[in-house]
Design an enzyme around this catalytic site. Structure first.
Site: not given
Lengths: 332, 332
Positions: B63, B156, B192
């Site tokens: 993106v 983040y 994950h």
């Protein structure tokens, strides 16, 4: 030491209020300066005294776009990159909030990449707005702030916080030498007359004889730094070798209320314009004063121009500006 | 109502942990889903159960780059855009902090532009990390947070805060309908195994018989939401008409210490692996619990899967995963 024959200093936002004073001061030190500005809020007239200098070059470009070839083809020559590119008053940065955010994040990204490619040192002009409407007073650099990240000021406040984050990541990873200045309210000649900030608003309204607008009851405080002091602080910070991974507040710690500022302006201008009160804007900070201990310790810096002196110079400049742009009124 | 023959739902980050569950749930409701993912932390194996569905389409793309023609040539058909694109665990998002910031800001910008062009509704997956290391407990949406914008988590945290700011600016200007979910810790199958988050860490270490790592003394708290509850919340938020210009916390308000979580995992797995303590990472939040009053009032949502039940399902999934990927050990 920089070599003015070969080394270049880039000033993004160099046609703006602080930027144009910075360009002047760098030229006065003998440097060669490339000024990048999209002229969104920066003004060509701020460059009038600079353009005749053979060591000054102006490039009209927006840092949101990839940097122009006229910059990238000289990548190896840049030694210092000052990023002052962003509209800085609420009415201006809120006019296109998407562009404000991108200017801070994507613009800083483009300039950090240039700094990495050229091994230039990078200085980000951040802002006291990263503290939002602060709960502690004065504001030290370690204070994490009280910013509403969903409100109408967030495009600027969060854009600057994001730009700081990215700059320090570049520094942590050894990709660029980074300096971050958190600039508090600054005033002086070449402020935009219509930028909606309190010093220019009050002076222009007082000089023009129009109504003088006070938001809220005037008890909110600000601390005003004269522009020559700010430029001195920015240049010292850029050249400092001892800053580490920390931002540095730059501003004048002398705090006064907006009402006190108004009294000074009325006294200096002799204005008797009527005063009207308007509601405080959303998320407007109630108090704002820098703790400049870090700047003093690391840079040996503190403001030297007092408020009265600075306001006098600023009023004189605005009086000339208004005389040039306003038709003379015929008294009734 | 969407028309599954013509209307499309875009899920950016759809190969990730939550994203792949969301894609599954949307397909189960009969929608046509376009999943965009760069497979940086999302995994192709998460899509194994989806790819056979004729209403599912996977596009490998980042993106941060301009959206691919395979998306833009169908602009008019998108009705809903979920943006879940970003590495979400500290080791992963800190591996390339510049890309993390750009994923949040530039990625959201690209998707908001698509939402504007397609008149699609846009949902941003934000995070409890916008609250930083919170000083109030539990966290309500009006709490402005305690984020260190210069630290190693800022890429983040500040990236998400900046993305929220931009999303709400689009909403304020009427450019797109916007929903912002602040997602708290979520767990379940398809996490994950190596993402460094506490649930996957503890389960994988317990199942493998390796040392179990506890950061700090284990007294820091978290609140864990099972992934099916989270996906339900996201879909309800997207379809809600009553949210206004406000973010909405989604998470499970049942708070427990990391030590209590460990005890549950040891009990479920029967593990007797040795436990080692490591220092807490920088800026690691000490406590984290959502106030979900807004989600309950606006969306009629609350988590339904209890911790024991959710951990059982997650342990069972990890046990199968590890059996498939780990060679059998021969007892000594």
């Amino acid at each position: 030491m920089l070599n003015p024959q070969s080394d270049l200093i880039l000033v993004a936002g160099g046609a703006g209020f602080i930027g144009s004073h910075l360009c002047r001061a760098l030229l006065d030190q003998g440097h060669s300066v490339v000024c990048l500005d999209n002229l969104q809020t920066g003004r060509a007239q701020n460059l009038e005294g600079l353009s005749s200098d053979p060591r000054f070059e102006f490039i009209e470009a927006d840092v949101v776009a990839p940097l122009p070839a006229s910059v990238t083809e000289r990548t190896a020559r840049f030694r210092r990159i000052y990023n002052l590119a962003c509209a800085a008053s609420p009415p201006q940065y809120q006019a296109d909030p998407e562009h404000t955010m991108l200017t801070n994040v994507v613009g800083s990204h483009h300039l950090l990449r240039l700094a990495e490619a050229s091994s230039a040192r990078f200085l980000l002009s951040s802002t006291s707005e990263v503290y939002g409407d602060p709960e502690v007073h004065p504001q030290r650099e370690g204070y994490r702030g009280w910013v509403n990240c969903t409100g109408p000021r967030a495009c600027y406040d969060e854009g600057k916080r994001a730009a700081e984050a990215m700059a320090f990541d570049y520094a942590r990873l050894g990709r660029a030498e980074v300096r971050v200045a958190r600039i508090f309210n600054t005033y002086g000649p070449q402020m935009h007359p219509d930028d909606g900030r309190v010093v220019s608003n009050l002076i222009c309204q007082a000089l023009s004889g129009r109504e003088i607008t006070i938001y809220g009851d005037g008890s909110q405080t600000r601390s005003f730094c004269y522009v020559s002091d700010m430029v001195d602080g920015l240049m010292r910070l850029m050249e400092s070798e001892t800053v580490g991974l920390d931002p540095v507040n730059l501003g004048n710690p002398v705090e006064l209320t907006v009402s006190e500022l108004l009294a000074e302006v009325l006294d200096l201008t002799g204005s008797r314009a009527p005063i009207v009160h308007m509601p405080l804007p959303i998320d407007d900070p109630r108090r704002r004063r820098p703790d400049i201990d870090r700047a003093t310790a690391l840079l040996g810096w503190q403001p030297r121009v007092g408020l009265r002196d600075g306001l006098e110079r600023t009023c004189a400049w605005f009086a000339r500006e208004l005389a040039e742009t306003t038709p003379q009124r015929v008294p009734a």
